[in-house]
Design a protein around this motif. Structure first.
Motif, short mmCIF file in Angstrom:
data_model
loop_
_atom_site.label_atom_id
_atom_site.label_comp_id
_atom_site.label_asym_id
_atom_site.label_seq_id
_atom_site.Cartn_x
_atom_site.Cartn_y
_atom_site.Cartn_z
N TRP A 5 0.79 -1.04 0.09
CA TRP A 5 0.00 0.08 0.17
C TRP A 5 0.88 1.37 -0.06
N PHE A 6 0.37 2.33 -0.40
CA PHE A 6 1.06 3.70 -0.84
C PHE A 6 -0.11 4.72 -0.05
N THR A 7 1.04 5.82 0.45
CA THR A 7 0.15 7.03 1.09
C THR A 7 1.08 8.01 1.22
N SER A 8 0.69 9.29 1.47
CA SER A 8 1.42 10.22 1.94
C SER A 8 0.63 11.28 2.71
N ASP A 9 1.21 12.35 3.24
CA ASP A 9 0.93 13.51 3.75
C ASP A 9 -0.48 13.14 4.55
N THR A 10 -0.35 12.37 5.47
CA THR A 10 -1.42 12.33 6.42
C THR A 10 -1.69 13.46 7.47
N HIS A 11 -0.47 13.93 7.75
CA HIS A 11 -0.37 15.06 8.56
C HIS A 11 -1.34 14.90 9.99
N PHE A 12 -1.30 13.72 10.58
CA PHE A 12 -1.85 13.55 11.78
C PHE A 12 -1.35 14.45 12.82
N GLU A 36 -9.18 10.50 12.75
CA GLU A 36 -10.10 9.26 13.11
C GLU A 36 -10.36 8.77 11.68
N VAL A 37 -10.85 9.67 10.92
CA VAL A 37 -11.43 9.26 9.67
C VAL A 37 -10.04 8.59 8.95
N GLN A 38 -8.98 9.08 9.00
CA GLN A 38 -7.98 8.39 8.39
C GLN A 38 -7.48 7.08 8.93
N ILE A 39 -7.46 7.05 10.25
CA ILE A 39 -7.05 5.76 10.79
C ILE A 39 -8.19 4.64 10.29
N SER A 40 -9.54 4.81 10.49
CA SER A 40 -10.41 4.08 10.05
C SER A 40 -10.22 3.65 8.89
N ARG A 41 -10.09 4.58 7.73
CA ARG A 41 -10.17 4.29 6.16
C ARG A 41 -8.67 3.41 5.94
N TRP A 42 -7.86 3.89 6.56
CA TRP A 42 -6.51 2.87 6.51
C TRP A 42 -6.66 1.29 6.99
N ASN A 43 -7.14 1.27 8.34
CA ASN A 43 -7.32 0.06 8.76
C ASN A 43 -8.51 -0.50 8.04
N ASP A 44 -9.39 -0.10 7.45
CA ASP A 44 -10.43 -0.74 6.68
C ASP A 44 -9.69 -1.47 5.36
N VAL A 154 0.44 9.92 -4.65
CA VAL A 154 -0.41 8.92 -3.72
C VAL A 154 -0.73 9.46 -2.28
N GLY A 155 -0.59 11.04 -2.31
CA GLY A 155 -1.14 11.56 -1.29
C GLY A 155 -2.42 11.28 -0.72
N VAL A 156 -3.16 11.37 0.60
CA VAL A 156 -4.31 11.19 0.81
C VAL A 156 -5.29 11.82 0.03
N ASP A 157 -4.73 13.37 -0.03
CA ASP A 157 -5.83 14.42 -0.78
C ASP A 157 -6.34 13.89 -2.10
N SER A 158 -5.33 13.05 -2.71
CA SER A 158 -5.77 12.22 -4.08
C SER A 158 -6.68 11.11 -3.96
N TRP A 159 -6.51 10.54 -2.99
CA TRP A 159 -7.25 8.96 -2.77
C TRP A 159 -8.25 8.96 -1.53
N GLY A 160 -8.99 10.08 -1.17
CA GLY A 160 -10.20 9.65 -0.32
C GLY A 160 -9.66 9.41 1.16
N TYR A 161 -8.60 10.19 1.48
CA TYR A 161 -7.82 9.96 2.89
C TYR A 161 -7.59 8.46 3.42
N ARG A 162 -7.00 7.89 2.45
CA ARG A 162 -6.75 6.30 2.55
C ARG A 162 -5.57 6.03 1.88
N PRO A 163 -4.90 4.72 2.29
CA PRO A 163 -3.89 4.15 1.32
C PRO A 163 -4.38 3.59 0.12
N VAL A 164 -3.49 3.45 -1.12
CA VAL A 164 -3.94 2.97 -2.35
C VAL A 164 -2.87 1.96 -2.78
N ARG A 165 -3.65 0.72 -3.26
CA ARG A 165 -2.79 -0.31 -3.88
C ARG A 165 -2.34 0.05 -5.24
#
Length: 193
Positions: A5-12, A36-44, A154-165
């Motif tokens: 999975w790939f992601t970037s710029d979560t800025h927690f 919380e939205v990002q954590i949930s979408r990541w773990n989903d 692959v930043g979260v702004d481009s992918w619904g605030y979640r990692p991408v395959r």
């Protein structure tokens, strides 16, 4: 079998990322909702055995304890490519020491062959092995730097605030390649007319 999975710029923890003064403020009422939205979408999406490449700017402004509490809630074996806001992120227990940029090869289930991938926080115009078919994944631009047929944000702004395959990334790269090819044909026909 593990999936990459790939992601970037979560800025927690970064309250400023929600500010209307930002070029693209994030659509959350509070930093708590944002996180919380990002954590949930990541773990989903991510399983414990999966490999996650975070391309920088994991957390900012919430302190090391807060960054660690978020990190510990996220599934997967996490790797960091260092971004420009990495104060708290550098000291987290990543699966390997953080790197500035790196070359990896990904062969997820269902892929007929491995794909070379150049990872960096920043978008590049060229990268190692581009001429051998390797692609480039980046963050930092928060969706403002358009991808090409071989590179993508692959930043979260481009992918619904979640990692991408990689399979999802490849679909976008293929669409961009088809569009670029169509534009080139149209331009050549226009020039010939």
């Amino acid at each position: 079998m593990a999936v990459h999975w790939f992601t970037s710029d979560t800025h927690f923890g970064h309250k400023g990322i929600l500010s209307p003064r930002m070029d693209r403020p994030r659509p959350f009422a509070s930093i708590e909702e944002h996180d919380e939205v990002q954590i949930s979408r990541w773990n989903d999406r991510v399983r414990d055995e999966d490999i996650v490449w975070h391309l920088g700017d994991f957390a900012y402004g919430g302190g090391h304890g807060y960054a660690r509490s978020v990190f510990d809630r996220l599934r997967g074996r996490k790797h960091l490519v260092v971004g420009n806001h990495e104060g708290q992120g550098l000291r987290l227990p990543w699966a390997a020491p953080p790197v500035q940029a790196c070359q990896i090869h990904v062969q997820d289930p269902g892929m007929p062959r491995a794909q070379g991938v150049w990872l960096s926080h920043y978008g590049h115009r060229t990268w190692p092995n581009v001429w051998r078919g390797d692609i480039h994944l980046y963050g930092h631009s928060h969706g403002s730097l358009p991808g090409t047929a071989r590179s993508l944000d692959v930043g979260v702004d481009s992918w619904g605030y979640r990692p991408v395959r990689l399979s999802e990334i490849q679909e976008v790269l293929d669409e961009t390649a088809a569009r670029e090819a169509g534009d080139a044909v149209a331009s050549a026909m226009s020039a010939a007319a």
